[in-house]
Scaffold this active site. Structure first.
Site, PDB file in Angstrom:
ATOM      1  N   HIS A   1      -8.275   5.976  -8.842  1.00 56.07           N
ATOM      2  CA  HIS A   1      -8.227   5.290  -7.539  1.00 56.07           C
ATOM      3  C   HIS A   1      -6.780   5.001  -7.154  1.00 56.07           C
ATOM      4  CE1 HIS A   1     -10.157   2.298  -4.586  1.00 56.07           C
ATOM      5  NE2 HIS A   1      -8.852   2.289  -4.337  1.00 56.07           N
TER       6      HIS A   1
ATOM      7  N   HIS B   1      -3.869   5.472  -3.550  1.00 63.01           N
ATOM      8  CA  HIS B   1      -3.694   5.806  -2.127  1.00 63.01           C
ATOM      9  C   HIS B   1      -2.360   6.533  -1.989  1.00 63.01           C
ATOM     10  CE1 HIS B   1      -6.957   3.100  -0.516  1.00 63.01           C
ATOM     11  NE2 HIS B   1      -6.819   2.643  -1.760  1.00 63.01           N
TER      12      HIS B   1
ATOM     13  N   GLN C   1     -10.133   3.342   6.397  1.00 63.27           N
ATOM     14  CA  GLN C   1      -9.385   2.099   6.152  1.00 63.27           C
ATOM     15  C   GLN C   1      -9.718   0.996   7.159  1.00 63.27           C
ATOM     16  OE1 GLN C   1      -6.329   1.166   3.765  1.00 63.27           O
ATOM     17  NE2 GLN C   1      -7.655  -0.489   4.480  1.00 63.27           N
TER      18      GLN C   1
ATOM     19  N   HIS D   1     -14.816   1.396  -1.304  1.00 56.09           N
ATOM     20  CA  HIS D   1     -14.121   0.117  -1.481  1.00 56.09           C
ATOM     21  C   HIS D   1     -15.173  -0.949  -1.171  1.00 56.09           C
ATOM     22  CE1 HIS D   1     -10.429   2.417  -1.308  1.00 56.09           C
ATOM     23  NE2 HIS D   1      -9.689   1.333  -1.445  1.00 56.09           N
TER      24      HIS D   1
ATOM     25  N   GLU E   1     -14.173  -6.004  -1.697  1.00 60.00           N
ATOM     26  CA  GLU E   1     -12.812  -6.297  -2.174  1.00 60.00           C
ATOM     27  C   GLU E   1     -12.342  -7.585  -1.494  1.00 60.00           C
ATOM     28  OE1 GLU E   1      -9.826  -3.343  -1.374  1.00 60.00           O
ATOM     29  OE2 GLU E   1      -8.406  -4.247  -2.780  1.00 60.00           O
TER      30      GLU E   1
ATOM     31  N   ASP F   1      -4.388   1.969  -7.906  1.00 58.43           N
ATOM     32  CA  ASP F   1      -4.613   1.644  -6.499  1.00 58.43           C
ATOM     33  C   ASP F   1      -3.376   1.918  -5.634  1.00 58.43           C
ATOM     34  OD1 ASP F   1      -6.014   0.899  -4.270  1.00 58.43           O
ATOM     35  OD2 ASP F   1      -6.351  -1.161  -4.854  1.00 58.43           O
TER      36      ASP F   1
ATOM     37  N   TRP G   1       0.260  -3.042   0.128  1.00 59.86           N
ATOM     38  CA  TRP G   1      -0.646  -3.924  -0.627  1.00 59.86           C
ATOM     39  C   TRP G   1      -0.063  -4.361  -1.958  1.00 59.86           C
ATOM     40  CZ3 TRP G   1      -2.138   0.368   2.159  1.00 59.86           C
ATOM     41  CH2 TRP G   1      -2.948   0.100   3.273  1.00 59.86           C
TER      42      TRP G   1
HETATM   43 FE   FE2 Z   1      -7.961   1.137  -2.789  1.00 58.16          FE
END
Ligand code: FE2
Length: 419
Positions: A60, A62, A155, A213, A216, A312, A318
């Site tokens: 996982h 991005h 997203q 996702h 979260e 991630d 993030w």
């Molecule tokens: Fe993610």
């Protein structure tokens, strides 16, 4: 090079010689003694009693957002939701060249740490899907280093974003391997539920994997996992469905979890926890006591469900840190999840190898067995717990029988007067 000798293999006693030919593992031979180089032959590499494992799996990440932290602005609150806002600003500046160059640089960071299988989420809440197109090109261009699975990731939502459903359909038709979702971000509970029905049908129709996702957030009322699990159970898609994050489970009460776990076991879906990301993004609305914001990793594991760890983010809106080293994530995850017990440490690498491979449904494309691809990684330590204790590294990475990465171990030298 065509074999390792003096190798330790996880779950097996003694030393082994591991040979490959034509890109596949051709023999796994137990050794009765330690072999010396003159006996082993010059086409082998001395593992010196250290572990040889199949590659690390990054399930996982991005890649399309990697290496963008602070552009154009930093995420000052440290929340998931400000991250999404900052990314929306950066997204407006993205070009294909920019996406591809950052993705390739990040893939190299991953491969430098022994990762050869990667699942990346790609934001498809973008009219025109230029980023997805760029990442599909990266999937081909990066084959020498990694196998890349691409998730069509909405997203900014499926139901809450203009033409969200059409963009998801289009992304799958363009070649996305996996269908994603973000039900807790949809505007209403109803939209979250309908987004799950939509994406599961889409995946079933096109025979794609699913990775959502899911929940979260620290909000204990975020209960989309039960919907995803029930759809998975009814459709019999457990081997092909993953719930990422599920951090709200860390805030569910035990009575609800008791009931939920019954369904999760029936559904048989996989779980991915991103411990460094979640400890950073969650707990942001708490004073003290402050929640850890992770899903129930040890409980899921002990219930026989498949759980793995992932990075991630690498330097994005993030999460501002990260260097591609999944063993660092494993270290953090085991700490945060109270998993430093003796038995946990003996099998810790499961969470970044076999469990990730299962979530990615790699099947016979993964593992140390004769006939499978000669994708192998030599680690700097002899056991799972030693890898963690010494903050070990991937030293050599072999892909389809060819060495693609070698790392030199650092050494400490002492001044004579200290001896
Ligand atoms: Fe993610």
């Amino acid at each position: 090079m065509n074999h390792f000798y003096n190798a330790r293999l996880r779950g097996r006693e003694g030393l082994y010689t591991l040979r490959w030919a034509d890109g596949c593992i051709s023999a796994i031979e137990p050794q009765s003694t330690t072999l010396r180089p003159e006996v082993a032959g010059s086409d082998g590499l001395d593992a010196a009693g250290r572990l040889v494992i199949p590659p690390l799996v990054e399930p996982h990440i991005h890649l399309d957002a990697a290496l963008t932290a602070g552009e154009p602005r930093w995420n000052l609150s440290g929340t998931l939701f400000e991250g999404i806002e900052r990314w929306a600003e950066r997204k407006a500046l993205v070009t294909s060249e920019d996406t591809k160059s950052r993705a390739h640089r990040t893939i190299r960071m991953l491969a430098a740490h022994g990762i050869q299988h990667v699942r990346t989420h790609v934001d498809v809440t973008e009219p025109g899907l230029a980023t997805l197109k760029a990442m599909l090109e990266v999937r081909d261009e990066a084959r020498a280093l990694v196998d890349l699975q691409i998730v069509a990731f909405p997203q900014e939502g499926i139901e809450s974003f203009a033409n969200g459903r059409a963009l998801m359909e289009q992304a799958v038709e363009m070649g996305a391997d996996v269908v994603g979702g973000i039900p807790h971000f949809e505007n209403t509970r109803d939209q979250g539920v309908s987004s799950l029905h939509f994406l599961m049908d889409l995946a079933e129709r096109h025979e794609r994997l699913v990775d959502v996702h899911c929940d979260e957030t620290d909000d204990p009322q975020s209960r989309f996992l039960e919907v995803l699990a029930e759809l998975t159970r009814v459709k019999g898609m457990g081997a092909h469905v993953t719930a990422s994050h599920t951090t709200a489970m860390g805030s569910y009460d035990n009575a609800y979890c008791f009931k939920l776990f019954r369904l999760l076991k029936q559904a048989g879906l996989s779980f991915i926890s991103c411990p460094t990301e979640s400890i950073h993004l969650q707990g942001r609305f708490d004073s003290y006591p402050k929640r850890r914001g992770l899903t129930r990793v040890p409980e899921l594991d002990r219930a026989g469900l498949n759980v793995c760890f992932a990075q991630d983010s690498i330097v994005d809106p993030w999460y501002p840190l990260g260097n591609g080293n999944l063993l660092r994530i494993l270290d953090a995850g085991l700490h945060i999840c109270h998993m430093l017990g003796y038995e946990d440490l003996q099998r810790a690498l499961d969470f970044v190898t076999d469990h990730g491979a299962r979530a990615l449904a790699l099947g016979e494309r993964y593992g140390l067995e004769v006939g499978r691809p000669a994708n192998l990684v030599l680690l700097s330590a002899a056991s799972d717990d030693e890898v963690l204790r010494t903050q070990g590294h991937a030293l050599v990475s072999i892909r389809h029988g060819r060495p693609i990465m070698r790392r030199t171990e650092s050494e400490v030298s002492w001044a004579p007067e200290t001896s």
